[in-house]
Design an enzyme around this catalytic site. Structure first.
Site, PDB file in Angstrom:
ATOM      1  CG  HIS A 420      27.190  77.891  55.011  1.00 54.11           C
ATOM      2  ND1 HIS A 420      26.726  79.120  54.609  1.00 54.11           N
ATOM      3  CD2 HIS A 420      26.226  77.381  55.819  1.00 54.11           C
ATOM      4  CE1 HIS A 420      25.538  79.345  55.131  1.00 54.11           C
ATOM      5  NE2 HIS A 420      25.208  78.300  55.882  1.00 54.11           N
ATOM      6  NE  ARG A 421      35.655  77.919  53.878  1.00 53.99           N
ATOM      7  CZ  ARG A 421      36.855  77.527  53.454  1.00 53.99           C
ATOM      8  NH1 ARG A 421      37.906  77.639  54.251  1.00 53.99           N
ATOM      9  NH2 ARG A 421      36.999  77.027  52.240  1.00 53.99           N
TER      10      ARG A 421
END
Length: 449
Positions: A420-421
Site C-alpha cells: 500500500h506504500r
C-alpha cells in the site's frame, strides 16, 4: 605438498550452506571437477566440485555442519603435475609486497590521512538492507575457525538465530555449551536492540525472544529446520514488514476452461502441460505492461520507485522439502505454449532439488496457485522486494444469473496482495479486474502470441 580446498563462491547473496552429504573420504584420490559434497543452500541442494586434485588427507566437515564461503572443506596431498601447474602462480605470489603506507604525494592530496581500507564483500553483504551511508570501511576479514561446540549445540544456535562464533564458551578450552548459547540470547534480549528506523527495513541485530520450556508441560520432540525452511522464515519475516492489503475478485473461466482442454494436447506434444498457471503467466505479463507500477520495487533509502523494464515472474512450487519460487524470464516475450513447457521443466527441477539459486532470483512479480489443494480466497504474502502477488484458488461450478436464467458457470477466485506504500486500492481493483476480464475472454489469449 599439502593444499587446502575451500568452499567456493556459490552465487550472489549465498554466503553459507549446510552439509547434506559428503561424497569423498580420507585416502581417496580426488580429481578436478569431481563432486566433493552436497550443500543445502537457501533454496536448493547443490554439488560442490573440486578445483584441485590429489590424495585426500583430512576432511574438515561432516554432515549437518554449516560452512561459509572460504571455509576449508578438506586438505589433500597434490601430485607432481599439480605442483608444476601451480608453479607460475606461486611465482606471482612470491613478488615482494608493496608498502601499504601512502606516499608523501598521496599524503599531501589527502591532507595527511591514510585512505580508508576497503570493505570486504562479506561485510558489504551483511550491511545490505541497512542504509547505504551507514556502511563503514573495515579491513578484509578471513573466515572464522569452526566453533568449539558439538553439532547439537551448533544446531541450537542456528534454531535461535545466533552466530555460534559470537558466543563465549564456559567449558574447557572455551568449549560452548547449550547453556552458553541460551545465556547469550538472554543477554541480547536484555539489550533491547532498537530496529532500524527506516520503514520496511528489518534490523538484522534484533533477536527473537527465547521460547518457554515446553518440557514443563509434557514430552516434546525437536526437529532441526532445514536451510530452505529457515530461509523461507527469514524471507516471510522480511516480507511482513510491507503494509499488505488484499483485494479479492473472481473470473468466469467457463469458456477458458473449454479452450484449455481443447488445446492441451498441442502443448503436451511440445513437452509441457497447459495449466491455468501457464495461462495466468501470459495474462499477468500483459497486465504489468498496462499497469507498470505493479512491476516496481520501492527504494526506501533513496525514496524512489524502481520501474523494471523486464518482466520476470516467479511461480510458487509446493515441493516436499519446502516452498520454492522458480522465475520465468521475459514472460511478455513468450507465447503460452512456451511458458507451459518452461514452467513444467522448472517445477520438476524445483521438486527434485536440482534448481539453482540463479533460477529463483530476479523476479518482479509472483503467482501462487493453491487451486490443486482446495480452498477459496486467501491472503498471499508479497515476495519482497516485489510489490504485489497474485493468488489463484480452486475454481468452482456456481449457479450464476445470466440472460434471464440461472446458468452453471466455472468461477475462479482471485486474491491480489499489494504494497500500500506503492499501490492505491483503486489501482489494485482496476489491475485485478483487468486480469479477470482477460481470463474470461479466451479470444484475448493465443498459443501463438
Amino acid at each position: 605438498m599439502v593444499r587446502e580446498f575451500k568452499l567456493p563462491e556459490l552465487g550472489e547473496n549465498v554466503e553459507s550452506g549446510d552439509v547434506a552429504k559428503v561424497l569423498v573420504s580420507p585416502g581417496d584420490t580426488l580429481e578436478k571437477d569431481q563432486p566433493v559434497l552436497e550443500l543445502e543452500t537457501d533454496k536448493a541442494v547443490v554439488e560442490i566440485p573440486s578445483t584441485v586434485s590429489g590424495k585426500i588427507k583430512e576432511l574438515k566437515v561432516e554432515i549437518g555442519d554449516q560452512v561459509a564461503i572460504g571455509q576449508v572443506i578438506l586438505t589433500l596431498e597434490e601430485g607432481e603435475e599439480d605442483i608444476q601447474e601451480e608453479a607460475p602462480a606461486a611465482k606471482e605470489e612470491a613478488k615482494p609486497e608493496q608498502d601499504d603506507k601512502p606516499s608523501e604525494k598521496n599524503a599531501a592530496v589527502t591532507g595527511g590521512q591514510q585512505p580508508a581500507p576497503k570493505v570486504s564483500r562479506m561485510e558489504a553483504r551483511e550491511e545490505r538492507g541497512i542504509k547505504r551511508d551507514e556502511i563503514t570501511a573495515a579491513p578484509e576479514t578471513t573466515v572464522s575457525a569452526p566453533a568449539p561446540a558439538t553439532p547439537s549445540v551448533r544446531r541450537l544456535a542456528r534454531e535461535l538465530g545466533v552466530d555460534i562464533h559470537e558466543v563465549t564458551g564456559s567449558g574447557p578450552g572455551g568449549r560452548i555449551s547449550g547453556d552458553d548459547v541460551k545465556h547469550y540470547v538472554r543477554a541480547l534480549v536484555s539489550q533491547r536492540t532498537t530496529p532500524s528506523s527506516a520503514p520496511g527495513v528489518v534490523s538484522q541485530a534484533t533477536p527473537f525472544l527465547p521460547l518457554p520450556a515446553f518440557e514443563k508441560w509434557g514430552a516434546v520432540e525437536r526437529e532441526p529446520m532445514s536451510k530452505i525452511r529457515r530461509k523461507t522464515a527469514e524471507q516471510m519475516s522480511q516480507a511482513w514488514t510491507i503494509p499488505h492489503v488484499t483485494q479479492h475478485d473472481q473470473a468466469d473461466i467457463t469458456r477458458l476452461e473449454q479452450a484449455r482442454k481443447r488445446l492441451a494436447r498441442r502443448v503436451e506434444q511440445a513437452g509441457g502441460k497447459l495449466t491455468l498457471t501457464a495461462i495466468a503467466l501470459k495474462v499477468v505479463a500483459a497486465a504489468l505492461r498496462a499497469f507498470p507500477r505493479f512491476n516496481t520495487s520501492i527504494d526506501v533509502d533513496a525514496k524512489e520507485l524502481v520501474y523494471k523494464q523486464y518482466c520476470h515472474i516467479g511461480v510458487a512450487v509446493d515441493a516436499e522439502h519446502g516452498l520454492l519460487v522458480p522465475v520465468l524470464r521475459e514472460v511478455d516475450q513468450k507465447n503460452i505454449a512456451q511458458l507451459a513447457v518452461e514452467l513444467t521443466e522448472l517445477a520438476e527441477k524445483a521438486r527434485s532439488r536440482k534448481i539453482g539459486p540463479e533460477e529463483m532470483a530476479g523476479g518482479s512479480f509472483t503467482i501462487t496457485n493453491l487451486g490443486g489443494l482446495g480452498g477459496s480466497y486467501f491472503t498471499p504474502i508479497i515476495n519482497w522486494p516485489e510489490v504485489a502477488i497474485l493468488g489463484l484458488s480452486r475454481a468452482k461450478l456456481t449457479p450464476l444469473y445470466r440472460e434471464g436464467e440461472l446458468q452453471p458457470r466455472l468461477l475462479l477466485p482471485l486474491s491480489l496482495s499489494y504494497d500500500h506504500r506503492v499501490i492505491d486500492g483503486a489501482d489494485a481493483v482496476r489491475f485485478l479486474r483487468w486480469i479477470a476480464e482477460a481470463l474470461e475472454d479466451p479470444l484475448l489469449l493465443s498459443l501463438e502470441g
